[in-house]
Scaffold this active site. Structure first.
Site: not given
Length: 90
Positions: A10, A15, A45-46, A49
């Site tokens: 976080g 990123t 993660a989704i 992405y």
């Protein structure tokens, strides 16, 4: 991209790592397409992405048995032109 310690999640490290990977893949290696797979329970993660411009292209249904539950594995893809057009490519 995996951030093992919860203390470091976080904070934008994933990123930044993904941004660097994409810049290298498309900018330096001149690749046309990248793809990845991710298990459906990995919502963090989704989100990353999809924020980077990856599009879901398919699902391997009930591909994984983990802790007594079946999970899908999703296939995502990103083309160089899509990455270049996305605000996250900067």
């Amino acid at each position: 991209v995996g951030i093992g310690s919860p203390d470091y999640r976080g904070k934008g490290y994933g990123t930044e790592a993904m941004r660097l990977i994409l810049r290298f893949a498309f900018g330096e290696l001149n690749l046309h397409r990248l793809q990845l797979t991710v298990f459906s329970y990995n919502e963090r993660a989704i989100r990353l992405y999809e924020r980077m411009g990856f599009q879901r292209e398919g699902v391997f249904r009930e591909c994984l048995l983990r802790d007594g539950q079946r999970h899908n594995m999703m296939l995502y893809g990103l083309l160089a032109r899509e990455w270049r057009a996305a605000p996250s490519s900067e």
